[in-house]
Enzyme design. Structure first.
Site, PDB file in Angstrom:
ATOM      1  N   TYR A  97       0.864  -1.193   0.000  1.00 17.97           N
ATOM      2  CA  TYR A  97       0.000   0.000   0.000  1.00 17.97           C
ATOM      3  C   TYR A  97       0.894   1.234   0.000  1.00 17.97           C
ATOM      4  O   TYR A  97       1.548   1.542   0.990  1.00 17.97           O
ATOM      5  CB  TYR A  97      -0.908  -0.041   1.220  1.00 17.97           C
TER       6      TYR A  97
ATOM      7  N   LYS B  17      -1.413  -1.412  -4.005  1.00 21.78           N
ATOM      8  CA  LYS B  17      -2.531  -0.481  -3.918  1.00 21.78           C
ATOM      9  C   LYS B  17      -1.927   0.913  -4.026  1.00 21.78           C
ATOM     10  O   LYS B  17      -1.193   1.359  -3.143  1.00 21.78           O
ATOM     11  CB  LYS B  17      -3.301  -0.644  -2.613  1.00 21.78           C
TER      12      LYS B  17
ATOM     13  N   VAL C 268      -9.158  -0.614  -5.348  1.00 21.74           N
ATOM     14  CA  VAL C 268      -9.495  -0.812  -3.939  1.00 21.74           C
ATOM     15  C   VAL C 268     -10.113   0.501  -3.515  1.00 21.74           C
ATOM     16  O   VAL C 268      -9.422   1.477  -3.243  1.00 21.74           O
ATOM     17  CB  VAL C 268      -8.264  -1.166  -3.082  1.00 21.74           C
TER      18      VAL C 268
END
Length: 308
Positions: free
Chosen positions: A144, A172, A212
């Site tokens: 992330y 992400k 996401v």
């Protein structure tokens, strides 16, 4: 006429994933029944993946025991129909490893690991953190990259090296640097998932695998349609869906903090019984709720107010 593009990008975690909120009762206690119902709702409305205990899930204010209970409840509800990814990232590598192992034991399908926040590790330490966590379980890992929260970007060379690890398979991306994302996409096999709803279409157009999303809590079907259009080379349809959802992105990502706003949206639409959040967050004010509702109506996601 639109023409088919190259083969679809890799999608190790699915295509339309939600960064799922964590429901709380009016007294602030964890509401597992609502969490299960929300998971069912999301899968029924276009999602094939769920991220549990990410930042939007208010992970900084839930205990390890609550995270485990929440993950198990979601897995029981939809684990046979959707990829369930556990957010395990902290700024303590040892704690992150403990959470990763607990998530694997609970049955998670994958892990979301954010850049260690606040302590600002240099890039060699960032890479060591990620590889240590990836080594700790047999689960696939999504990194992330969100420097606006973590304080540290995952630099291109770090991502390239991380992508050499067998279990680090996705990113992400909430960095907001499409040029950097394109470089990593060109140099690695990492699957890229948009973590910034305003940039969903641009990242998908560069070869992103999916999203996401926070806004998808109320627009899962619309985002599934957008991605299908990109896959088919139908840019006109993809742009139309993107334009339709712009007011919703403004309402949920621009009116107040994202978890606060999307909980208000879910309460407005009857999906959650309350919009309770845990401090230091506070619930959306009535004025914010009204503005979010108006934005959702402009996007065609809820009926327009009667006095509009």
């Amino acid at each position: 006429m639109p023409t088919a593009t190259a083969a679809a990008p890799p999608r190790p975690f699915g295509t339309v994933l939600s960064a799922v909120v964590t429901p709380f009762g009016a007294d602030g206690s964890l509401d597992l029944a609502s969490a299960s119902a929300l998971a069912e709702h999301l899968v029924a409305t276009g999602h094939d993946g769920l991220v549990v205990s990410g930042t939007t899930g208010e992970s900084p204010t839930t205990s390890d025991e609550e995270k485990d209970a929440l993950l198990r409840a979601v897995l029981e509800a939809v684990g046979d129909r959707a990829t369930v990814v556990a957010g395990v990232g902290t700024n303590d590598t040892r704690h992150t490893v403990e959470l990763a192992r607990a998530a694997e034991k609970a049955g998670a399908h994958g892990l979301l690991v954010v850049t260690p926040y606040y302590n600002k590790p240099p890039q060699a330490a960032v890479l060591a953190h990620f590889t240590t966590v990836a080594d700790a379980t047999g689960l696939p890992v999504m990194l992330y990259d969100i420097p606006g929260r973590s304080g540290v970007p995952i630099e291109t060379e770090t991502l390239v090296r991380a992508g050499e690890h067998d279990r680090i398979v996705a990113v992400k991306d909430a960095k907001g640097d499409l040029h950097a994302s394109a470089q990593v996409l060109a140099r690695t096999d990492l699957a890229y998932y948009s973590g910034e709803d305003a940039l969903n279409l641009p990242l998908l157009s560069l070869g992103g695998s999916g999203i996401v999303s926070v806004v998808s809590h109320v627009a899962g079907r619309e985002y599934a349609r957008l991605i299908a259009a990109v896959d088919a080379g139908d840019l006109r349809t993809a742009r139309a869906v993107h334009a339709q959802l712009l007011p919703a992105v403004r309402g949920i990502m621009g009116r107040t903090q994202g978890a606060v706003a999307v909980k208000a949206a879910l309460e407005l639409t009857g999906v959650l019984p309350t919009r309770t959040v845990r401090q230091p967050l506070l619930p959306a004010t009535p004025e914010e709720v009204a503005a979010i509702g108006a934005d959702l109506a402009l996007a065609g996601l809820v009926p327009a107010p009667a006095n509009a």
